[in-house]
Design a protein around this motif. Structure first.
Motif, PDB file in Angstrom:
ATOM      1  N   ASP A  18     -52.181 -26.297 -34.464  1.00 51.87           N
ATOM      2  CA  ASP A  18     -51.887 -26.358 -33.026  1.00 51.87           C
ATOM      3  C   ASP A  18     -52.542 -25.204 -32.274  1.00 51.87           C
ATOM      4  OD1 ASP A  18     -50.764 -27.542 -30.763  1.00 51.87           O
ATOM      5  OD2 ASP A  18     -48.963 -26.282 -30.866  1.00 51.87           O
ATOM      6  N   ALA A  19     -53.739 -24.833 -32.703  1.00 51.16           N
ATOM      7  CA  ALA A  19     -54.433 -23.715 -32.067  1.00 51.16           C
ATOM      8  C   ALA A  19     -54.787 -24.013 -30.609  1.00 51.16           C
ATOM      9  CB  ALA A  19     -55.698 -23.376 -32.855  1.00 51.16           C
ATOM     10  N   ALA A  20     -54.970 -25.303 -30.265  1.00 51.68           N
ATOM     11  CA  ALA A  20     -55.339 -25.657 -28.892  1.00 51.68           C
ATOM     12  C   ALA A  20     -54.248 -25.258 -27.905  1.00 51.68           C
ATOM     13  CB  ALA A  20     -55.624 -27.150 -28.805  1.00 51.68           C
ATOM     14  N   THR A  21     -52.967 -25.453 -28.298  1.00 51.66           N
ATOM     15  CA  THR A  21     -51.863 -25.085 -27.413  1.00 51.66           C
ATOM     16  C   THR A  21     -51.831 -23.571 -27.197  1.00 51.66           C
ATOM     17  OG1 THR A  21     -50.563 -26.975 -28.175  1.00 51.66           O
ATOM     18  CG2 THR A  21     -49.368 -25.188 -27.088  1.00 51.66           C
ATOM     19  N   ALA A  22     -52.012 -22.807 -28.285  1.00 47.27           N
ATOM     20  CA  ALA A  22     -52.030 -21.348 -28.169  1.00 47.27           C
ATOM     21  C   ALA A  22     -53.163 -20.896 -27.262  1.00 47.27           C
ATOM     22  CB  ALA A  22     -52.180 -20.721 -29.551  1.00 47.27           C
ATOM     23  N   ALA A  23     -54.328 -21.522 -27.407  1.00 47.08           N
ATOM     24  CA  ALA A  23     -55.474 -21.153 -26.577  1.00 47.08           C
ATOM     25  C   ALA A  23     -55.210 -21.464 -25.106  1.00 47.08           C
ATOM     26  CB  ALA A  23     -56.719 -21.886 -27.065  1.00 47.08           C
ATOM     27  N   ALA A  24     -54.604 -22.634 -24.824  1.00 45.69           N
ATOM     28  CA  ALA A  24     -54.299 -22.999 -23.440  1.00 45.69           C
ATOM     29  C   ALA A  24     -53.321 -22.016 -22.813  1.00 45.69           C
ATOM     30  CB  ALA A  24     -53.735 -24.415 -23.400  1.00 45.69           C
ATOM     31  N   LEU A  25     -52.316 -21.577 -23.587  1.00 42.60           N
ATOM     32  CA  LEU A  25     -51.351 -20.607 -23.077  1.00 42.60           C
ATOM     33  C   LEU A  25     -52.019 -19.259 -22.810  1.00 42.60           C
ATOM     34  CD1 LEU A  25     -48.521 -19.609 -22.385  1.00 42.60           C
ATOM     35  CD2 LEU A  25     -48.124 -19.245 -24.841  1.00 42.60           C
ATOM     36  N   LEU A  26     -52.835 -18.799 -23.739  1.00 39.65           N
ATOM     37  CA  LEU A  26     -53.524 -17.512 -23.552  1.00 39.65           C
ATOM     38  C   LEU A  26     -54.443 -17.540 -22.337  1.00 39.65           C
ATOM     39  CD1 LEU A  26     -54.375 -16.707 -27.279  1.00 39.65           C
ATOM     40  CD2 LEU A  26     -52.815 -15.409 -25.812  1.00 39.65           C
ATOM     41  N   ASN A  27     -55.150 -18.663 -22.144  1.00 37.21           N
ATOM     42  CA  ASN A  27     -56.026 -18.776 -20.981  1.00 37.21           C
ATOM     43  C   ASN A  27     -55.226 -18.722 -19.678  1.00 37.21           C
ATOM     44  OD1 ASN A  27     -58.464 -18.912 -22.357  1.00 37.21           O
ATOM     45  ND2 ASN A  27     -58.340 -21.130 -22.624  1.00 37.21           N
ATOM     46  N   ALA A  28     -54.055 -19.397 -19.679  1.00 31.83           N
ATOM     47  CA  ALA A  28     -53.208 -19.395 -18.483  1.00 31.83           C
ATOM     48  C   ALA A  28     -52.674 -17.987 -18.200  1.00 31.83           C
ATOM     49  CB  ALA A  28     -52.054 -20.377 -18.660  1.00 31.83           C
ATOM     50  N   LEU A  29     -52.214 -17.310 -19.233  1.00 33.05           N
ATOM     51  CA  LEU A  29     -51.692 -15.966 -19.065  1.00 33.05           C
ATOM     52  C   LEU A  29     -52.780 -14.985 -18.627  1.00 33.05           C
ATOM     53  CD1 LEU A  29     -49.379 -15.837 -22.216  1.00 33.05           C
ATOM     54  CD2 LEU A  29     -48.620 -15.864 -19.822  1.00 33.05           C
ATOM     55  N   ALA A  30     -53.959 -15.119 -19.236  1.00 37.18           N
ATOM     56  CA  ALA A  30     -55.069 -14.237 -18.874  1.00 37.18           C
ATOM     57  C   ALA A  30     -55.519 -14.490 -17.441  1.00 37.18           C
ATOM     58  CB  ALA A  30     -56.222 -14.429 -19.843  1.00 37.18           C
ATOM     59  N   ASP A  31     -55.557 -15.765 -17.038  1.00 36.64           N
ATOM     60  CA  ASP A  31     -55.963 -16.098 -15.675  1.00 36.64           C
ATOM     61  C   ASP A  31     -54.959 -15.528 -14.670  1.00 36.64           C
ATOM     62  OD1 ASP A  31     -57.630 -17.790 -13.766  1.00 36.64           O
ATOM     63  OD2 ASP A  31     -55.605 -18.586 -13.406  1.00 36.64           O
ATOM     64  N   ARG A  32     -53.672 -15.674 -14.964  1.00 42.99           N
ATOM     65  CA  ARG A  32     -52.655 -15.131 -14.058  1.00 42.99           C
ATOM     66  C   ARG A  32     -52.740 -13.608 -13.991  1.00 42.99           C
ATOM     67  NH1 ARG A  32     -46.473 -16.735 -15.090  1.00 42.99           N
ATOM     68  NH2 ARG A  32     -46.710 -15.213 -16.785  1.00 42.99           N
ATOM     69  N   GLU A  33     -53.021 -12.988 -15.149  1.00 40.27           N
ATOM     70  CA  GLU A  33     -53.166 -11.534 -15.197  1.00 40.27           C
ATOM     71  C   GLU A  33     -54.323 -11.075 -14.319  1.00 40.27           C
ATOM     72  OE1 GLU A  33     -52.083  -7.674 -16.682  1.00 40.27           O
ATOM     73  OE2 GLU A  33     -51.072  -9.609 -16.889  1.00 40.27           O
ATOM     74  N   ARG A  34     -55.420 -11.812 -14.367  1.00 40.46           N
ATOM     75  CA  ARG A  34     -56.589 -11.426 -13.570  1.00 40.46           C
ATOM     76  C   ARG A  34     -56.356 -11.647 -12.078  1.00 40.46           C
ATOM     77  NH1 ARG A  34     -59.455 -13.462 -18.240  1.00 40.46           N
ATOM     78  NH2 ARG A  34     -59.298 -15.597 -17.419  1.00 40.46           N
ATOM     79  N   ARG A  35     -55.513 -12.667 -11.746  1.00 40.02           N
ATOM     80  CA  ARG A  35     -55.263 -12.960 -10.331  1.00 40.02           C
ATOM     81  C   ARG A  35     -54.207 -12.044  -9.732  1.00 40.02           C
ATOM     82  NH1 ARG A  35     -52.767 -17.159  -9.601  1.00 40.02           N
ATOM     83  NH2 ARG A  35     -52.480 -18.089 -11.681  1.00 40.02           N
ATOM     84  N   SER A  36     -53.430 -11.379 -10.572  1.00 42.17           N
ATOM     85  CA  SER A  36     -52.366 -10.512 -10.080  1.00 42.17           C
ATOM     86  C   SER A  36     -52.974  -9.240  -9.496  1.00 42.17           C
ATOM     87  CB  SER A  36     -51.390 -10.170 -11.185  1.00 42.17           C
ATOM     88  OG  SER A  36     -52.024  -9.329 -12.153  1.00 42.17           O
ATOM     89  N   PRO A  37     -52.298  -8.598  -8.533  1.00 43.49           N
ATOM     90  CA  PRO A  37     -52.819  -7.353  -7.952  1.00 43.49           C
ATOM     91  C   PRO A  37     -53.094  -6.273  -9.003  1.00 43.49           C
ATOM     92  CG  PRO A  37     -50.985  -8.197  -6.647  1.00 43.49           C
ATOM     93  CD  PRO A  37     -51.050  -9.044  -7.910  1.00 43.49           C
ATOM     94  N   ALA A  38     -52.213  -6.199 -10.003  1.00 40.89           N
ATOM     95  CA  ALA A  38     -52.411  -5.190 -11.041  1.00 40.89           C
ATOM     96  C   ALA A  38     -53.639  -5.471 -11.884  1.00 40.89           C
ATOM     97  CB  ALA A  38     -51.182  -5.101 -11.957  1.00 40.89           C
ATOM     98  N   GLY A  39     -53.971  -6.770 -12.037  1.00 43.92           N
ATOM     99  CA  GLY A  39     -55.130  -7.153 -12.844  1.00 43.92           C
ATOM    100  C   GLY A  39     -56.415  -7.110 -12.086  1.00 43.92           C
ATOM    101  N   GLY A  40     -56.357  -6.799 -10.828  1.00 42.33           N
ATOM    102  CA  GLY A  40     -57.586  -6.715 -10.039  1.00 42.33           C
ATOM    103  C   GLY A  40     -57.920  -8.039  -9.414  1.00 42.33           C
TER     104      GLY A  40
END
Length: 329
Positions: A307-329
């Motif tokens: 089920d690596a695809a689910t883990a990858a989708a979650l990591l991409n979502a978390l990373a994208d949100r991190e980058r969009r957050s003020p703290a992430g720049g």
């Protein structure tokens, strides 16, 4: 030779692995045939530490075993060199090891044949320790030459295989999520038990001091062969299932993009466990689907898990949100 430079790098490495055992087999057969009439029917085929014979066999049996070992060397290391061509660093080591082992074997076999020539009694055959020194020296010299003949590992050879991209997992700005799976290996526990068994046999028969390296190696192989893989806001965390350590973490901020791809432990990484090669590293416990993270450094980190695809989708979502957050720049 000038032509060698134009050989493809994989062909050069295959030649480094295969040429010495084939050439050694020809030399052994030629020496045997030239000395056949001068060899005793019962030959000394093993020389003890003191240089005196302590093992014997017939001419035909000795020749058959020697040729089988050399030809087996060619098949084994030649096959591995071809199979692991996608892992050039490991491929280079395997090619050199196979060639050097053949040089060592061929030298010692020829030395034993020459030592048996004109011997009236096989028990009187001796072999000076200098022959072993020369054999190892020749093997080391070939390993050095073979290492350079294999060629440098080019950057184009170390690029990891493409991973399958995944869509972002739907995740609200205030939501938290975590994904976790247990993965394991069938090969490592068996290897660990074999090493432990060998250690116990050595300990009982010859003493426990020489058995220590086997026991120390066998215990982690037998126990640390499963891992829990977690993907969450901390990134990728790998923890042994039977112990709280050693724990490995790849922080979310280091992950540029996550995906999944098939991984073959031997072909792609040269073995099982924690593996590293130019451009890629990871926890490789079995064949099959693997979570693949392209890091901000440009390298790849992989973990073989279902089920690596689910883990990858979650990591991409978390990373994208991190980058969009003020703290992430």
């Amino acid at each position: 030779m000038p032509q060698t430079r134009h050989l493809p790098v994989n062909a050069r490495r295959a030649l480094v692995a295969v040429a010495p055992p084939l050439l050694a087999a020809v030399v052994v057969l030629s020496v045997f045939l030239s000395l056949r009439d001068r060899l005793p029917g019962r030959m000394a085929t093993h020389i003890g530490p003191g240089g005196e014979a302590d093992g014997f066999s017939g001419q035909g049996a000795f020749l058959a075993v020697a040729l089988a070992v050399l030809l087996g060397d060619a098949v084994l290391f030649g096959g591995l060199t071809h199979w692991i061509r996608t892992t050039p660093g490991v491929q280079r080591v395997i090619a050199v090891t196979g060639g050097a082992a053949a040089v060592l074997t061929g030298w010692l076999v020829v030395a034993v044949l020459l030592a048996n020539a004109d011997a009236d009694n096989a028990a009187s055959v001796t072999l000076p320790g200098l022959q072993a020194v020369l054999a190892f020296g020749a093997a080391a010299a070939y390993a050095t030459v073979g290492w350079f003949a294999c060629g440098r590992v080019e950057e184009s050879e170390t690029v990891a295989g493409p991973s399958v991209g995944t869509a972002l997992l739907p995740l609200g700005d205030a939501e938290t999520a975590s994904w976790s799976r247990v993965t394991g290996s069938r090969v490592l526990p068996l290897t660990g038990m074999l090493v432990l068994t060998a250690g116990l046999v050595v300990g009982i028969t010859t003493g426990w001091l020489p058995a220590v390296p086997l026991l120390v190696t066998g215990v982690p192989l037998a126990l640390l062969t499963g891992a829990r893989i977690t993907a969450d806001r901390r990134g990728i965390t790998v923890t042994p299932t039977l112990a709280p350590w050693p724990r490995l973490n790849v922080p979310l901020e280091r992950i540029a993009e996550a995906g999944h791809r098939p991984v073959n432990p031997v072909r792609d990484f040269g073995g099982w466990g924690y593996r590293a090669r130019p451009g890629a590293s990871g926890i490789v416990l079995r064949s099959g689907d693997a979570l693949s993270a392209r890091l901000t450094t440009g390298s790849e980190f992989v973990v073989t898990v279902d089920d690596a695809a689910t883990a990858a989708a979650l990591l991409n979502a978390l990373a994208d949100r991190e980058r969009r957050s003020p703290a992430g720049g």
